[in-house]
Every structure is written in C-alpha cells, then in structure tokens.
Design an enzyme around this catalytic site. Structure first.
Site, PDB file in Angstrom:
ATOM      1  N   ALA A 182       0.780  -1.240   0.000  1.00 49.45           N
ATOM      2  CA  ALA A 182       0.000   0.000   0.000  1.00 49.45           C
ATOM      3  C   ALA A 182       0.810   1.288   0.000  1.00 49.45           C
ATOM      4  O   ALA A 182       0.292   2.334  -0.384  1.00 49.45           O
ATOM      5  CB  ALA A 182      -0.936  -0.007   1.210  1.00 49.45           C
ATOM      6  N   ALA A 183       2.060   1.253   0.458  1.00 48.52           N
ATOM      7  CA  ALA A 183       2.803   2.514   0.629  1.00 48.52           C
ATOM      8  C   ALA A 183       3.246   3.073  -0.727  1.00 48.52           C
ATOM      9  O   ALA A 183       3.551   2.296  -1.622  1.00 48.52           O
ATOM     10  CB  ALA A 183       4.023   2.268   1.502  1.00 48.52           C
ATOM     11  N   PRO A 184       3.269   4.365  -0.912  1.00 47.41           N
ATOM     12  CA  PRO A 184       3.053   5.412   0.081  1.00 47.41           C
ATOM     13  C   PRO A 184       1.596   5.689   0.417  1.00 47.41           C
ATOM     14  O   PRO A 184       1.324   6.405   1.366  1.00 47.41           O
ATOM     15  CB  PRO A 184       3.688   6.637  -0.560  1.00 47.41           C
ATOM     16  CG  PRO A 184       3.559   6.395  -2.037  1.00 47.41           C
ATOM     17  CD  PRO A 184       3.722   4.919  -2.208  1.00 47.41           C
ATOM     18  N   GLY A 185       0.664   5.164  -0.368  1.00 45.47           N
ATOM     19  CA  GLY A 185      -0.711   5.211   0.096  1.00 45.47           C
ATOM     20  C   GLY A 185      -1.666   6.097  -0.685  1.00 45.47           C
ATOM     21  O   GLY A 185      -2.760   6.396  -0.203  1.00 45.47           O
ATOM     22  N   SER A 186      -1.283   6.477  -1.901  1.00 49.60           N
ATOM     23  CA  SER A 186      -2.226   7.321  -2.637  1.00 49.60           C
ATOM     24  C   SER A 186      -3.498   6.537  -2.997  1.00 49.60           C
ATOM     25  O   SER A 186      -4.599   7.076  -2.968  1.00 49.60           O
ATOM     26  CB  SER A 186      -1.582   7.914  -3.883  1.00 49.60           C
ATOM     27  OG  SER A 186      -0.867   6.922  -4.541  1.00 49.60           O
ATOM     28  N   ASP A 194       2.237  -2.894   4.158  1.00 49.38           N
ATOM     29  CA  ASP A 194       3.456  -2.795   3.361  1.00 49.38           C
ATOM     30  C   ASP A 194       4.571  -3.500   4.114  1.00 49.38           C
ATOM     31  O   ASP A 194       4.606  -3.481   5.344  1.00 49.38           O
ATOM     32  CB  ASP A 194       3.845  -1.345   3.084  1.00 49.38           C
ATOM     33  CG  ASP A 194       4.708  -1.215   1.835  1.00 49.38           C
ATOM     34  OD1 ASP A 194       4.160  -0.928   0.754  1.00 49.38           O
ATOM     35  OD2 ASP A 194       5.934  -1.425   1.935  1.00 49.38           O
ATOM     36  N   ASP A 203       5.007  -9.118   5.205  1.00 53.34           N
ATOM     37  CA  ASP A 203       5.318  -9.532   3.840  1.00 53.34           C
ATOM     38  C   ASP A 203       3.999 -10.034   3.243  1.00 53.34           C
ATOM     39  O   ASP A 203       3.419 -11.004   3.740  1.00 53.34           O
ATOM     40  CB  ASP A 203       6.366 -10.654   3.883  1.00 53.34           C
ATOM     41  CG  ASP A 203       6.672 -11.206   2.505  1.00 53.34           C
ATOM     42  OD1 ASP A 203       5.947 -10.886   1.541  1.00 53.34           O
ATOM     43  OD2 ASP A 203       7.642 -11.980   2.401  1.00 53.34           O
ATOM     44  N   ASP A 226      -1.317  -4.135  -5.700  1.00 54.79           N
ATOM     45  CA  ASP A 226      -0.521  -3.197  -6.514  1.00 54.79           C
ATOM     46  C   ASP A 226       0.952  -3.524  -6.230  1.00 54.79           C
ATOM     47  O   ASP A 226       1.606  -2.863  -5.424  1.00 54.79           O
ATOM     48  CB  ASP A 226      -0.871  -1.763  -6.072  1.00 54.79           C
ATOM     49  CG  ASP A 226      -0.254  -0.699  -6.953  1.00 54.79           C
ATOM     50  OD1 ASP A 226      -0.154  -0.918  -8.170  1.00 54.79           O
ATOM     51  OD2 ASP A 226       0.139   0.364  -6.428  1.00 54.79           O
ATOM     52  N   CYS A 244       3.062  -0.806 -12.528  1.00 52.86           N
ATOM     53  CA  CYS A 244       3.397   0.291 -13.446  1.00 52.86           C
ATOM     54  C   CYS A 244       4.528  -0.180 -14.339  1.00 52.86           C
ATOM     55  O   CYS A 244       5.443   0.563 -14.660  1.00 52.86           O
ATOM     56  CB  CYS A 244       3.702   1.590 -12.709  1.00 52.86           C
ATOM     57  SG  CYS A 244       4.764   1.395 -11.298  1.00 52.86           S
TER      58      CYS A 244
HETATM   59  C1  LIG Z   1       4.015  -0.085  -6.370  1.00 54.36           C
HETATM   60  S1  LIG Z   1       4.390   0.304  -4.748  1.00 54.36           S
HETATM   61  C2  LIG Z   1       2.793   0.508  -4.073  1.00 54.36           C
HETATM   62  C3  LIG Z   1       2.178   1.843  -4.338  1.00 54.36           C
HETATM   63  C4  LIG Z   1       0.925   2.057  -3.547  1.00 54.36           C
HETATM   64  N1  LIG Z   1      -0.063   1.038  -3.810  1.00 54.36           N
HETATM   65  C5  LIG Z   1       0.315   3.424  -3.803  1.00 54.36           C
HETATM   66  O1  LIG Z   1      -0.622   3.515  -4.574  1.00 54.36           O
HETATM   67  O2  LIG Z   1       0.773   4.390  -3.202  1.00 54.36           O
HETATM   68  C6  LIG Z   1       4.861  -1.244  -4.158  1.00 54.36           C
HETATM   69  C7  LIG Z   1       5.012  -1.341  -2.664  1.00 54.36           C
HETATM   70  O3  LIG Z   1       5.180  -2.718  -2.367  1.00 54.36           O
HETATM   71  C8  LIG Z   1       5.969  -2.810  -1.219  1.00 54.36           C
HETATM   72  N2  LIG Z   1       6.444  -4.213  -1.163  1.00 54.36           N
HETATM   73  C9  LIG Z   1       7.498  -4.789  -1.761  1.00 54.36           C
HETATM   74  N3  LIG Z   1       7.551  -6.091  -1.461  1.00 54.36           N
HETATM   75  C10 LIG Z   1       6.494  -6.350  -0.645  1.00 54.36           C
HETATM   76  C11 LIG Z   1       6.026  -7.508   0.037  1.00 54.36           C
HETATM   77  N4  LIG Z   1       6.643  -8.699  -0.091  1.00 54.36           N
HETATM   78  N5  LIG Z   1       4.927  -7.389   0.808  1.00 54.36           N
HETATM   79  C12 LIG Z   1       4.295  -6.197   0.955  1.00 54.36           C
HETATM   80  N6  LIG Z   1       4.707  -5.071   0.350  1.00 54.36           N
HETATM   81  C13 LIG Z   1       5.782  -5.146  -0.447  1.00 54.36           C
HETATM   82  C14 LIG Z   1       7.022  -1.766  -1.416  1.00 54.36           C
HETATM   83  O4  LIG Z   1       7.576  -1.403  -0.154  1.00 54.36           O
HETATM   84  C15 LIG Z   1       6.216  -0.644  -2.056  1.00 54.36           C
HETATM   85  O5  LIG Z   1       5.798   0.244  -1.077  1.00 54.36           O
END
Ligand SMILES: C[S@@+](CC[C@H](N)C(=O)[O-])C[C@H]1O[C@@H](n2cnc3c(N)ncnc32)[C@H](O)[C@@H]1O
Length: 497
Positions: free
Chosen positions: A180-184, A210, A237, A264, A317
């Site tokens: 979810a991070a950064p969370g938009s 996240d 995770d 995502d 993306c």
């Molecule tokens: C594409 S970004 C998400 C963007 C977010 N959905 C938004 O709209 O702001 C991918 C995120 O996945 C997290 N991530 C990477 N591996 C992960 C895992 N095994 N479990 C959960 N989160 C993970 C990363 O830290 C990153 O914040």
C-alpha cells in the site's frame, strides 16, 4: 539562503523521512529533472519485438516516453470539502492560468479526466519544471504546494488512480491493500468507503499493508489526514500475510475474508520512465525476471484471502508481460476455474487502453530471446521459470480471456504506462476447498462433491481436514502451490515504490 532554496531544502528533508511525500505519486511540486540521456537500446529492442504498441505507433510511443510527465492532480478528502477545493480551482486558478503565455505559448486550460468521477482529477499540460520555474504560474504553484501539504490535493499520476476505481467499493466492504505505501490508492479507498456522507461510521474498513516499515509511516500519515476510523496499517510480507480471525454474531471465531483486495505489487516500473528517469539507465529485463515470482506469491496470497464473490485488482506500473499477463495467466491456471477476469471495458468511459496480449516471449539482459520454456537451457532454470511464458494449451489460453487485462500506453493520452486486471472469485481456490467430514467407508464407497466447490470440479487428491478453511489452516507456502524460486526476488534493488 533564499525563500525558494529554503522551501526546496524543506521538501527534500520531507521526502527523505517517514511521513514526508513519496517520489512515486506525491512527489514534491518543486522537484526538478536532471539532464540524463533518455535512451536504452535494449528497452527499445524489447518492446519493438514484443509488438505491444500498435503498428505505426512505436515512434510516438518512444517520443512520449522521453517527454516529462505532465502534472495531474487529484482533489482528495471527503465529498463536501473536495467540492469547495474544486470550486476554488475552477473559478480562480484555472481561469488565471488561461491568461498566461510562456515562451510565446499559451498555457492550455487543465482538463478533468473524463473517466474520474465528479471532476475530482485534472490533467494539465505543464511539467513540474514549468510549474516551478515560471513566475507567471507562481500563485498557482504556491496554491498547489500548500494544498498538497495540508492534504487537500494529491499530485497523483493519472494511471495510478485507476485501480481503486475498478474495485467498485461500497461502504460495507472489508478491503485489503496488500502493497500500500506510500498510500495514494489507500487514500482513494478510504474516501470511497466514506462516499455516503450520511454514514459517519461505515461498516467496512481498509487494512493497508506494506513490508517496508519506514514506508508504513507514510501510510499512517495518509490515514491521519483523512481522519477515518476505518483504517488499520500493518507491516507484513504480503506473500505470507497471516489470516485474521473475526468474531461472528453467534460468538464463534471465523476467518476474515476480504470483499475487495488491491494487489498493486512491487514492479520494475518501466511505465514510470517519464517521471523516474533513472529507469532509463537501469532498465534490463532481469528486473522483471526477478520480480515475477514475488508478484505471483503476493497475488496467490491475495486470492486465498478473497471472499467468494469478491474482486481483486492486480496492477503494476510496468509494461512487461512477464510482470503482467504472465502473472495473471499463472493465477488463472492455478485457480482451475475459481477465478475469472472481469470485463471492465465499460467501467472507465473515455480511458484508452490496449487489451492484454496472449503472445509474448522472453529476453535476457544479454539480449538472448526465448520463445518458450523448451528453449531455455538448464543453466538458466533458476532465473527463467515456465510461468514466465504464455500457456501453450491454446484452448486454455483462449478461456483465460487475457484480452480483458488493460495496458495503458503513454502516448495514447499523455500519461505514464500501466497495467491493470480485475479478477473475480467464483469459488474457493482448489487447494483450499473444504470437505464435509466424511466417514472412512463413505470415502471409499462414493465420491461426494465438496461443500463449496463448483459442480464438476475434480476432487483434489487430499481433502483438507475438517475445520481447515480457505485461506486458513496453514499459511501460504505450506499448502498453496509452490512458486518458482528464482534468485532472491525480495532483494531486487531496481523496483518501483
Ligand atoms: C508499487 S508500490 C505501491 C504503491 C501504492 N499502492 C500506492 O498507490 O501508493 C509497491 C510497494 O510494495 C511494497 N512491497 C514490496 N515487497 C512487498 C512484500 N513482499 N509485501 C508487501 N509489500 C511489499 C514496497 O515497499 C512498495 O511500497
């Protein structure tokens, strides 16, 4: 130090500490572009050969990739407040901008994104650089900076707004946002839960997860701004996120299944090249090859925890089929009919997208191509996995309806590149089907259908113990199908997010 330098220094500090704005969706309005050669021969060769871009459009595609991304804004927050900000933007700032000329060119009026409800998202033709540099746009720029800081506006990429819209959120939905991070997108989900202003406490909630502890603070920051009681941030995770137990009305414990899941996933991010120009230097196909396994594991854990009848939206993306259609095809194959791709073609009127592809091949970072798994030499088997190729059974492939996946190309409407697919769950996953308690003699005399599996579904070889439920019993990885164990995928440095 001048006022601007102080502002920039402050923004830089904000971006590098938890709670500051992130560089993917909420990049500071003051951020600039450094000069970099926007060329990557392997990238060009790969996408030209794959044929994802319609014939005759490849040059336009590459040209758009090299152009800075125009700023898009989303008015955040709840309806009545958002309407006030919209009123202010439309009747003051957008009108003033139309009078402005920069280097002899008139600034085009911002346009609402046709597919975003209630005119709450707008597309400008100004890059952040122009916005920051031109003294004529200073008032508008200042307004954007201050409203972004107070959380009324989010400089969110247009394509990143798409997944929550496809989730069809209702106020009673239990929602899991897996990465979810950064969370938009989390913010969009919370706003959607609160869409009915007459209901102060919606029944539903969002669990935003996240794996990155520091980035979880960005989620907390987002959630705080929205002042909602319906959000919880967790730090797990996602590929083995534990199931949660809830109390039922009759005082029993039950496993929590989500009505909606946003998946995502972390990705190579080549659709963000217009903004994250570093990707030009770093891009090779090995990023996609490394992430493919992790993406599958996260998505599998997602569908395990999805309620029957629920929807899971998978998005990246990245334009690369290895991270996109290959993951979806693997999920569909494993689901043995429990999942199907929803037809979302009418859900976002005016949005241009390309249907998902059914043919693709694989290229290594040295430029070696493989059409199918049989061509892959044994010494490559840890890096390249069978699930990275399209299914070979043509009937199975046709039944998957991969054309329902949506790929957004940058030159079609001046955006970033993106991929999104909507999965609907029609039955429990095959490895989670629950069986009625059978007496030994029954087991051997007749073969009953499992309680909740679709008629005609073949029985798995080993029925689960009574009491083990879908998504429950054991954690993912114990009883879910094994994933390719390519080189350690979680430590890949070149991933978006
Ligand atoms: C594409 S970004 C998400 C963007 C977010 N959905 C938004 O709209 O702001 C991918 C995120 O996945 C997290 N991530 C990477 N591996 C992960 C895992 N095994 N479990 C959960 N989160 C993970 C990363 O830290 C990153 O914040």
């Amino acid at each position: 130090m001048g006022k601007r330098s102080r502002q920039r220094k402050k923004e830089h500090q904000n971006n590098s500490k938890p709670g500051g704005r992130d560089n993917r969706d909420n990049a500071g309005w003051g951020a600039g572009y450094t000069d970099i050669v926007k060329e990557n021969k392997l990238f060009e060769a790969y996408y030209q050969e794959l044929g994802l871009v319609p014939e005759g459009e490849f040059d336009q595609f590459m040209e758009a990739m090299r152009e800075p991304l125009p700023a898009t804004i989303r008015i955040t927050g709840y309806k009545s407040h958002a309407k006030e900000i919209l009123h202010c933007l439309k009747n003051k700032y957008f009108k003033e901008i139309q009078e402005v000329e920069i280097d002899g060119q008139k600034i085009e009026a911002p346009q609402p994104l046709s597919w975003y409800p209630d005119e709450l998202a707008w597309h400008t033709n100004m890059s952040r650089k122009i916005l920051r540099k031109s003294p004529l746009l200073e008032k508008f720029h200042q307004f954007l900076v201050s409203e972004t800081e107070s959380g009324n506006i989010s400089r969110q990429e247009a394509v990143s707004m798409i997944p929550p819209l496809l989730m069809k959120i209702e106020p009673h939905h239990k929602i899991l946002d897996m990465c979810a991070a950064p969370g938009s997108k989390t913010a969009q989900l919370i706003e959607m839960l609160h869409s009915d202003m007459d209901v102060p406490f919606p029944e539903g909630f969002v669990i935003a997860n996240d794996v990155d502890n520091k980035r979880c603070y960005l989620l907390v920051h987002q959630a705080k701004r929205l002042n909602s009681p319906c959000i919880m941030v967790v730090n797990q995770d996602a590929s083995c996120i534990p199931r949660l137990q809830i109390d039922t009305e009759d005082g029993q414990k039950d496993t929590l299944f989500y009505d909606r899941i946003l998946c995502d996933v972390p990705c190579s991010g080549d659709g963000t090249m217009r903004k994250n120009i570093d990707v030009w230097k770093k891009w090779t196909t090995s990023n996609s090859l490394h992430l493919h396994g992790l993406q599958i594991r996260i998505a599998v854990r997602g569908v395990e925890q999805l309620a029957v009848g629920g929807r899971m939206v998978y998005s990246t993306c990245s334009l690369n089929p290895i991270e996109d259609e290959a993951v979806i095809a693997t999920l569909l194959e494993k689901s043995e009919g429990a999942l199907e791709l929803a037809d979302a073609s009418a859900d976002l009127p005016g949005l241009k997208w390309m249907p998902g592809v059914t043919k693709w091949k694989l290229m290594t970072k040295e430029g070696q191509w493989y059409k199918d798994w049989s061509e892959v030499p044994a010494n490559r088997h840890t890096q390249i996995r069978p699930t990275m190729f399209p299914p070979t059974d043509t009937e199975k492939l046709a039944n998957m309806k991969l054309e329902r996946c949506m790929r957004i190309l940058p030159h079609h409407q001046n955006t970033g590149g993106f991929f999104v697919a909507v999965l609907v769950k029609n039955a429990p996953m095959p490895w989670n089907r629950r069986f009625p308690k059978l007496r030994k003699e029954q087991l051997f005399s007749s073969v009953p259908q499992p309680e909740d599996s679709p008629v005609g579904t073949p029985l798995p070889e080993t029925p689960l113990e009574d009491g083990e439920r879908e998504g429950g019993g054991k954690e993912a990885g114990e009883d879910s199908p094994k994933e390719p164990e390519a080189d350690d995928q979680t430590k890949e440095p070149n991933m978006c997010g």
